[in-house]
Design a protein around this motif. Structure first.
Motif, PDB file in Angstrom:
ATOM      1  N   LYS A 208      -5.071 -10.023  13.900  1.00 35.48           N
ATOM      2  CA  LYS A 208      -6.098  -8.982  13.759  1.00 35.48           C
ATOM      3  C   LYS A 208      -6.307  -8.267  15.096  1.00 35.48           C
ATOM      4  O   LYS A 208      -6.390  -7.033  15.156  1.00 35.48           O
ATOM      5  CB  LYS A 208      -7.408  -9.622  13.283  1.00 35.48           C
ATOM      6  N   GLY A 214      -5.131  -1.640  11.744  1.00 37.74           N
ATOM      7  CA  GLY A 214      -4.660  -2.204  10.477  1.00 37.74           C
ATOM      8  C   GLY A 214      -3.139  -2.206  10.395  1.00 37.74           C
ATOM      9  O   GLY A 214      -2.438  -1.851  11.346  1.00 37.74           O
ATOM     10  N   LEU A 233      -5.418  -7.585   6.509  1.00 36.10           N
ATOM     11  CA  LEU A 233      -5.275  -6.506   7.502  1.00 36.10           C
ATOM     12  C   LEU A 233      -4.599  -5.262   6.940  1.00 36.10           C
ATOM     13  O   LEU A 233      -4.517  -4.236   7.619  1.00 36.10           O
ATOM     14  CB  LEU A 233      -4.460  -7.012   8.706  1.00 36.10           C
ATOM     15  N   ASN A 235      -3.790  -1.861   5.301  1.00 35.97           N
ATOM     16  CA  ASN A 235      -4.559  -0.618   5.149  1.00 35.97           C
ATOM     17  C   ASN A 235      -4.532  -0.108   3.713  1.00 35.97           C
ATOM     18  O   ASN A 235      -3.681  -0.520   2.912  1.00 35.97           O
ATOM     19  CB  ASN A 235      -3.959   0.463   6.057  1.00 35.97           C
ATOM     20  N   LYS A 270      -7.050  -1.721  -2.264  1.00 35.62           N
ATOM     21  CA  LYS A 270      -6.369  -1.002  -1.165  1.00 35.62           C
ATOM     22  C   LYS A 270      -5.262  -0.087  -1.683  1.00 35.62           C
ATOM     23  O   LYS A 270      -4.547   0.516  -0.887  1.00 35.62           O
ATOM     24  CB  LYS A 270      -5.800  -2.000  -0.165  1.00 35.62           C
TER      25      LYS A 270
END
Ligand SMILES: NC(=O)c1ccc[n+]([C@@H]2O[C@H](COP(=O)([O-])OP(=O)(O)OC[C@H]3O[C@@H](n4cnc5c(N)ncnc54)[C@H](OP(=O)(O)O)[C@@H]3O)[C@@H](O)[C@H]2O)c1
Length: 339
Positions: A208, A214, A233, A235, A270
């Motif tokens: 991270k 990201g 993580l 995106n 996402k």
């Protein structure tokens, strides 16, 4: 008929394979028929997919039957030919199996150019693993300049080329590999901006910290703890290419795997694209891969590394090592010297 030495599948593994699952033996090999050649194997490739072929389960490819020769790719020299396309002395790559000799069809092999690079590279950076790296990065992930990519098994046969090609696209490239030595090599020689040990207890936090913007692309080779650390993580509109999941090949750790609904939900919210791929569906992409990567290997702009076991009889031990991360680069077996 020729006598040849081979490694047969003696028994099916229960969980992690052992040396007892393999048998070294001498057996008769049939003569080549029309359009076939007899090849003396010089190099054998060891690859993680072979673990799956040892199981009695239906997969994208057939299993190895008990008593049959273990499956695998090899580079060898033609010693007898019934094909007008191949002559004795030609160096070829094909599915030789774990054996000293093989009969191959002219339709299932290709010539290797010894002038381009050492012939063993036809099993690694210029062969199936390299092709896999190139297709996964370009076609499956559609990776773009400026994006952040995480690559697992970052120094392996596939991962080492993914990292270098991603760097050449001006991406931010983060690797995950087993141990400090492999991670140092990833940064010093393969163009990774940083590399984390997948055994680190702080893997998720370290990853991270390295990806403040990201992750846009994840080149998935391992599953397990690395996947768990990367997934949060990712995106919006990011992509995952599922190339392999070696952490789970012997069934170990599945009970610790992340809960499916959590993973499924994050793909939805996402709007991620997650695509598995098997390289033999992409044979039409071998030529453009070879056109791009061949000259880069010849010029030394692309690095590659090989772990070599000496002698066919040592293939089973080297294969067990590979599954545990004992290899450093493409795992090969040197079967014989060129005549
Ligand atoms: N989809 C396809 O068509 C295709 C084609 C070729 C390969 N593959 C897959 O691509 C992946 C890499 O293959 P490769 O030939 O390049 O092998 P490789 O990376 O040269 O060797 C396998 C590596 O996996 C890592 N590993 C083993 N157990 C692990 C674990 N529990 N957690 C994390 N890493 C682990 C080890 O590296 P560390 O020491 O760094 O942990 C080991 O060196 C494999 O999953 C393979 O099945 C798929």
């Amino acid at each position: 008929m020729t006598d040849h030495t081979r490694i047969a599948l003696a028994s099916r593994p229960q969980g992690a394979p052992t040396l007892e699952n393999f048998r070294l033996e001498t057996a008769a090999l049939r003569d080549p028929g029309p359009g076939e050649v007899l090849v003396r194997v010089l190099w054998l490739s060891l690859d993680p997919y072979m673990r799956g072929r040892m199981d009695d389960v239906k997969s994208y490819a057939g299993k190895v039957e008990l008593g049959d020769t273990m499956e695998g790719g090899g580079v060898g020299e033609v010693v007898a030919s019934n094909s007008k396309h191949y002559a004795p002395g030609d160096i070829v790559v094909g599915r030789t199996g774990w054996a000293s000799h093989a009969v191959l069809s002219e339709t299932e092999m290709r010539k290797v150019d010894p002038e381009l690079a050492p012939i063993s590279t036809a099993l690694g950076v210029l062969g199936m693993p390299g092709h896999t790296a190139w297709v996964g990065l370009n076609d499956i992930l559609a990776a773009q300049e400026g994006e952040t990519i995480v690559v697992s098994a970052a120094t392996g046969a596939v991962g080492s080329l993914v990292g270098q090609l991603a760097k050449r696209k001006n991406m931010k490239v983060i690797g995950v590999a087993g141990g400090a030595e492999k991670c140092a090599y990833a940064v010093e020689h393969l163009g990774y901006e940083a590399c984390i040990d997948h055994r680190s207890p702080d893997l998720a936090a370290e990853l991270k910290a390295l990806t403040p913007g990201g992750v846009d692309c994840y080149y998935e080779n391992v599953g397990g703890a690395t996947l768990e650390a990367v997934l949060p993580l990712m995106n919006d509109f990011s992509r995952i290419a599922i190339c392999g999941m070696i952490a789970w090949y012997s069934g170990k750790g599945l009970e610790d795997a992340m809960r499916l609904p959590k993973m499924w939900r994050s793909i939805l919210v996402k709007r991620m694209r997650v695509q598995g791929f098997i390289i033999f569906d992409h044979n039409d992409r071998f030529a453009p891969f070879a056109r791009e990567v061949g000259p880069l290997v010849k010029s030394g702009e692309i690095h590659y590394r090989e772990s070599v076991a000496d002698g066919l009889e040592n293939a089973p031990a080297a294969f067990l090592e590979l599954l545990g991360g004992g290899n450093f680069g493409k795992q090969l077996v040197k079967v014989a010297d060129k005549s």
